[in-house]
Scaffold this motif. Structure first.
Motif, short mmCIF file in Angstrom:
data_model
loop_
_atom_site.label_atom_id
_atom_site.label_comp_id
_atom_site.label_asym_id
_atom_site.label_seq_id
_atom_site.Cartn_x
_atom_site.Cartn_y
_atom_site.Cartn_z
N ALA A 78 0.80 -1.25 0.08
CA ALA A 78 -0.02 0.00 0.11
C ALA A 78 1.00 1.25 0.04
O ALA A 78 0.71 2.20 -0.67
N PHE A 79 1.96 1.14 0.70
CA PHE A 79 2.86 2.52 0.93
C PHE A 79 3.37 2.68 -0.54
O PHE A 79 3.51 3.77 -0.92
N ILE A 80 3.78 1.53 -1.08
CA ILE A 80 4.32 1.66 -2.49
C ILE A 80 3.51 2.47 -3.50
O ILE A 80 3.65 3.22 -4.42
N ASP A 81 2.29 1.73 -3.50
CA ASP A 81 0.94 1.96 -4.24
C ASP A 81 0.88 3.57 -4.05
O ASP A 81 0.81 4.32 -5.16
N LEU A 82 0.74 4.04 -2.96
CA LEU A 82 0.48 5.36 -2.62
C LEU A 82 1.69 6.14 -3.06
O LEU A 82 1.28 7.15 -3.79
N SER A 83 2.71 5.74 -3.00
CA SER A 83 4.04 6.57 -3.76
C SER A 83 3.60 6.72 -5.18
O SER A 83 4.56 7.71 -5.90
N GLN A 84 3.09 5.99 -5.90
CA GLN A 84 3.04 5.92 -7.26
C GLN A 84 1.53 6.47 -7.59
O GLN A 84 0.96 6.26 -8.63
N ALA A 85 0.80 7.02 -6.64
CA ALA A 85 -0.55 7.59 -6.81
C ALA A 85 -1.58 6.47 -7.11
O ALA A 85 -2.32 6.84 -7.88
N ARG A 86 -1.15 5.48 -6.74
CA ARG A 86 -2.21 4.42 -7.39
C ARG A 86 -3.33 4.16 -6.40
O ARG A 86 -4.33 3.21 -6.68
N ILE A 87 -3.22 4.79 -5.35
CA ILE A 87 -4.15 4.54 -4.35
C ILE A 87 -4.57 5.95 -3.34
O ILE A 87 -3.47 6.55 -3.33
N LYS A 129 -7.96 6.06 2.05
CA LYS A 129 -8.47 4.54 1.69
C LYS A 129 -7.53 3.80 2.64
O LYS A 129 -7.88 3.04 3.24
N ILE A 130 -6.23 3.98 2.38
CA ILE A 130 -5.11 3.34 3.17
C ILE A 130 -5.40 3.56 4.65
O ILE A 130 -5.23 2.61 5.51
N LEU A 163 -1.08 11.81 8.45
CA LEU A 163 0.60 11.42 8.18
C LEU A 163 0.69 10.95 6.55
O LEU A 163 1.43 11.28 5.90
N LEU A 164 -0.44 10.24 5.93
CA LEU A 164 -0.11 9.75 4.69
C LEU A 164 -0.53 10.74 3.36
O LEU A 164 0.27 10.76 2.58
N ILE A 165 -1.41 11.63 3.81
CA ILE A 165 -1.66 12.75 2.89
C ILE A 165 -0.33 13.45 3.18
O ILE A 165 0.34 14.08 1.90
N ASP A 166 0.26 14.00 4.05
CA ASP A 166 1.67 14.70 4.19
C ASP A 166 2.70 13.84 3.48
O ASP A 166 3.51 14.59 2.73
N TRP A 167 2.77 12.64 3.55
CA TRP A 167 3.49 11.76 2.86
C TRP A 167 3.59 11.72 1.27
O TRP A 167 4.45 12.24 0.48
N TYR A 168 2.06 11.77 0.97
CA TYR A 168 1.76 12.19 -0.40
C TYR A 168 2.29 13.26 -1.08
O TYR A 168 3.01 13.47 -2.06
N ALA A 169 2.13 14.43 -0.13
CA ALA A 169 2.62 15.85 -0.51
C ALA A 169 4.07 15.91 -0.49
O ALA A 169 4.63 16.55 -1.53
#
Ligand SMILES: [Zn+2]
Length: 335
Positions: free
Chosen positions: A225-234, A238-239, A322-328
């Motif tokens: 999920a962490f990888i998918d997030l970094s590739q904007a696939r998820i 949701k995570i 946290l995950l939104i900040d990571w995405y940013a």
């Protein structure tokens, strides 16, 4: 060590020797506090030392015989002079309550059944609620001869300072990597003991636990999920919803490991130590375009979230943020 004995671990010999010396010279304190990281074997050691004290014919080095009546009673959980105090079974809060400690205060005032030692282990001692802790403190203030209390804690700073100061403290370290790997290799039927140890942060018993449950699978799916997030696939929300159903402390620990490894991989392609050796390539790909200062700042945010997990009522919200900040953080890197 005989087969029918609680096994201490090879990296605990020095503490064993020091305590056995104290026993022989009849200067064992009334209370010991065993501290150090989780998963290095503090509880194993406490049981091994208990058996050494209760055995009717322990040898000169303190090795129990494994066959006498006392050894048998202890190994089968029935020794009248031994008591284990922990959270009640099924307790939601995981607290040690005053009722458990009261049993003890009532008990230690009686003479032992065998005329030898009476031993009490309190673990995890930092989970005593304040009433229980104060009650235990009274016992520590009025020690009874031939009674030994062993308090075990991964978080001794959470203990009352007055309790800490009445115990002789022994800090159990992480074993040397080679020693831990050798020990794990004998116990792991398949898989790579070195990766497993790294995943457990160097704590061999934790590594063994991870094999016994579905931790590895859960970690793999969280990493995906962490990888998918970094590739904007998820979607990060949701995570967060998915992760909030799991143990958030554990997830934050994994997240920390991934980030620390990414920082290490930014410094050199061959870092001497990695938590996640088997995911090295994926982490390296992710780390490469990232700004190191931004990665550091995000890691600090994760540390702060970890510090607050105990009091955090809404883990989903915390994870979302946290995950939104990571995405940013990833996208500021110009992906
Ligand atoms: Zn024995």
């Amino acid at each position: 060590m005989p087969e029918s004995a609680y096994q201490r671990l090879p990296w605990q010999e020095e503490i064993w020797f020091r305590l056995q010396q104290a026993r022989k010279q009849e200067r064992l304190p009334h209370a010991l506090l065993f501290t150090g990281p989780a998963g290095v074997g503090k509880v194993n050691f406490a049981f091994a030392f208990t058996q050494s004290l209760l055995c009717a014919q322990a040898d000169d080095r303190g090795e129990p015989c494994g066959v006498c009546r006392h050894c048998h009673l202890l190994l089968t959980g029935n020794h009248p002079d031994f008591q284990w105090i922990g959270p009640e079974e099924g307790s939601k809060s995981g607290e040690i309550r005053i009722a458990s400690v009261r049993e003890l205060t009532k008990d230690v005032s009686l003479t032992t059944q065998s005329g030898g030692y009476k031993v009490v282990i309190v673990s995890p001692a930092d989970r005593m609620n304040s009433a229980a802790a104060n009650s235990l403190l009274k016992t520590l203030e009025e020690p009874v001869s031939n009674t030994l209390l062993m308090l075990i804690s991964d978080n001794p700073s959470r203990l009352l300072p007055t309790i800490r100061s009445r115990c002789q403290q022994f800090t159990f370290p992480y074993p040397e990597q080679n020693e831990a790997i050798a020990w794990l290799t004998e116990r792991v039927a398949s898989g790579d003991p070195e990766s497993l140890l790294a995943l457990a942060g160097g704590a061999p018993l934790l590594a063994l636990d991870m094999l016994g449950d579905d931790t590895i699978t859960k970690r793999q799916s969280a990493f995906k999920a962490f990888i998918d997030l970094s590739q904007a696939r998820i979607d990060p929300v949701k995570i967060a919803a998915e992760w909030s159903k799991q143990d958030d402390k554990q997830l934050l620990e994994w997240l920390t490991g991934w980030l620390v490894d990414m920082l290490r991989l930014q410094v050199t392609g061959q870092p001497p130590l990695l938590y996640n050796r088997e995911d090295k390539q994926a982490l390296q790909r992710m780390a490469q375009p990232l700004n190191s200062a931004a990665l550091q700042r995000f890691l600090l945010q994760v540390y702060e979230a970890r510090r607050l997990t105990d009091n955090n009522l809404n883990s989903q919200l915390m994870l979302e943020k946290l995950l939104i900040d990571w995405y940013a953080c990833l996208h500021r890197a110009g992906r």
